[in-house]
Scaffold this active site. Structure first.
Site, PDB file in Angstrom:
ATOM      1  N   LEU A 261      24.125  33.749  36.423  1.00 11.48           N
ATOM      2  CA  LEU A 261      24.845  35.081  36.541  1.00 11.48           C
ATOM      3  C   LEU A 261      24.602  35.592  37.893  1.00 11.48           C
ATOM      4  O   LEU A 261      22.969  35.815  37.893  1.00 11.48           O
ATOM      5  CB  LEU A 261      24.558  35.963  35.467  1.00 11.48           C
ATOM      6  CG  LEU A 261      25.132  35.756  34.139  1.00 11.48           C
ATOM      7  CD1 LEU A 261      24.610  36.948  33.070  1.00 11.48           C
ATOM      8  CD2 LEU A 261      26.591  35.507  33.840  1.00 11.48           C
ATOM      9  N   ASP A 262      25.249  36.320  38.626  1.00 14.28           N
ATOM     10  CA  ASP A 262      24.623  37.156  39.900  1.00 14.28           C
ATOM     11  C   ASP A 262      23.602  38.142  39.315  1.00 14.28           C
ATOM     12  O   ASP A 262      23.731  38.564  38.348  1.00 14.28           O
ATOM     13  CB  ASP A 262      25.634  37.593  40.516  1.00 14.28           C
ATOM     14  CG  ASP A 262      26.939  36.761  40.895  1.00 14.28           C
ATOM     15  OD1 ASP A 262      26.554  35.714  41.536  1.00 14.28           O
ATOM     16  OD2 ASP A 262      28.206  37.277  41.129  1.00 14.28           O
ATOM     17  N   ARG A 263      22.612  38.337  40.438  1.00 10.30           N
ATOM     18  CA  ARG A 263      21.595  39.266  40.077  1.00 10.30           C
ATOM     19  C   ARG A 263      22.127  40.657  39.778  1.00 10.30           C
ATOM     20  O   ARG A 263      21.466  41.080  38.502  1.00 10.30           O
ATOM     21  CB  ARG A 263      21.008  39.662  41.477  1.00 10.30           C
ATOM     22  CG  ARG A 263      19.778  40.585  41.228  1.00 10.30           C
ATOM     23  CD  ARG A 263      19.267  41.484  42.684  1.00 10.30           C
ATOM     24  NE  ARG A 263      18.968  40.443  43.618  1.00 10.30           N
ATOM     25  CZ  ARG A 263      17.695  40.043  43.980  1.00 10.30           C
ATOM     26  NH1 ARG A 263      16.778  40.658  43.421  1.00 10.30           N
ATOM     27  NH2 ARG A 263      17.431  39.265  44.756  1.00 10.30           N
TER      28      ARG A 263
ATOM     29  N   ARG B 209      34.536  38.641  41.108  1.00 11.19           N
ATOM     30  CA  ARG B 209      34.446  39.790  42.283  1.00 11.19           C
ATOM     31  C   ARG B 209      35.331  39.339  43.377  1.00 11.19           C
ATOM     32  O   ARG B 209      35.917  40.436  43.743  1.00 11.19           O
ATOM     33  CB  ARG B 209      32.926  39.498  42.604  1.00 11.19           C
ATOM     34  CG  ARG B 209      31.948  39.955  41.767  1.00 11.19           C
ATOM     35  CD  ARG B 209      30.603  39.477  42.009  1.00 11.19           C
ATOM     36  NE  ARG B 209      30.122  40.194  43.427  1.00 11.19           N
ATOM     37  CZ  ARG B 209      28.981  40.173  43.933  1.00 11.19           C
ATOM     38  NH1 ARG B 209      28.277  39.144  43.571  1.00 11.19           N
ATOM     39  NH2 ARG B 209      28.795  40.646  44.953  1.00 11.19           N
TER      40      ARG B 209
END
Length: 285
Positions: free
Chosen positions: A130-132, A229
């Site tokens: 997962l993205d930060r 996103r």
């Protein structure tokens, strides 16, 4: 000791690093940038497309001090655990896995330390990332074999997210099937047809609306980097707090709510689900 460079002409940060760190591979440079080892004018910066101005000072080799709650975590919330797989609830602000820097403040390292006892060090393999700044369900395997077995069926896994976006989509339900291409210099996805673009499919449904924002449930068939996103920004409704594809904010409105996989040993579907934290919903209100 950090290397210092003075910017002589305007450029993007990653492009500047590529041009000045000539003895390093591009992969290593990106890892150092993501690992908070680069500062601009004394401030740690991890944005590949950050705009540099003349006379800015770029330092390489600095180490970010732990400051946020996510960076100082000692324990993670375990949603499910057996001898083959472990699912956790990753908080926003925490990297999924580490890189070439010395920092141990990432989910993989914290979980390993949390589960290890003395000399009996636990080994884990990340199934996905997962993205930060994305919170939610993150899955690990207890062996390389288990990881590969889960990944063999990853294409039929169900991945559902919650997203808080700017405005309200005209259609209450919809599908975005625009291909995505990673721009390595800017470290962002470009949406649309291109020889290097890969297929990407995102389904969304509007759950709630306010005058300025909407809460969406998002399901992805593919798992491209930054897919949700980039796709929602292309739709004209960027995620709240997503500086790369929208507008900067204190927190990004993206949460991995539900994951359904085929268990690597039981060979049956298994679902994990966790609601978004309170500060996520505050973004909507």
């Amino acid at each position: 000791m950090a290397e210092k460079f003075i910017v002589k002409e305007r450029s993007k940060l990653l492009e500047f690093l590529f041009n000045h760190l000539t003895g390093w591979s591009k992969k290593t440079i990106k890892q150092r940038l993501q690992g908070s080892s680069v500062a601009v004018n004394g401030e740690i910066n991890t944005k590949h497309d950050f705009a540099l101005n003349i006379d800015d000072v770029v330092e390489v080799g600095v180490v970010k001090k732990a400051s946020t709650q996510a960076q100082t975590l000692q324990k993670l919330e375990i949603i499910y655990q057996d001898k083959d797989i472990i699912a956790i609830n990753k908080p926003a602000g925490l990297l999924s896995v580490g890189n070439t820097t010395e920092s141990k403040q990432h989910a993989l390292a914290i979980l390993r330390n949390q589960l290890s006892r003395g000399k009996n060090q636990v080994k884990l393999w990340p199934v996905h990332r997962l993205d930060r700044d994305t919170s939610g369900i993150l899955l690990f395997a207890t062996s390389k074999e288990m990881r590969e077995t889960v990944m063999d069926k990853w294409g039929i896994s169900e991945k559902i997210y919650l997203a808080i976006v700017e405005g309200c989509p005209k259609e209450k339900k919809g599908t975005i099937d625009q291909p995505l291409r990673l721009d390595e210099k800017e470290y962002r996805m470009h949406v649309g047809k291109h020889p290097d673009a890969k297929p990407a499919i995102t389904h969304y449904a509007v759950k709630q609306t306010s005058p300025e924002r909407s809460l969406l449930e998002v399901k992805i068939e593919t798992g491209r980097q930054h897919q949700i996103r980039a796709h929602l920004a292309w739709l004209g409704h960027s995620i709240i707090g997503d500086e790369r594809y929208g507008t900067k904010g204190e927190k990004m409105g993206l949460h991995a709510k539900k994951l359904t996989i085929i268990h690597p040993v039981k060979k049956k579907p298994m679902s994990f689900e966790v609601d978004a934290p309170r500060d996520f919903y505050k973004l909507f209100n």
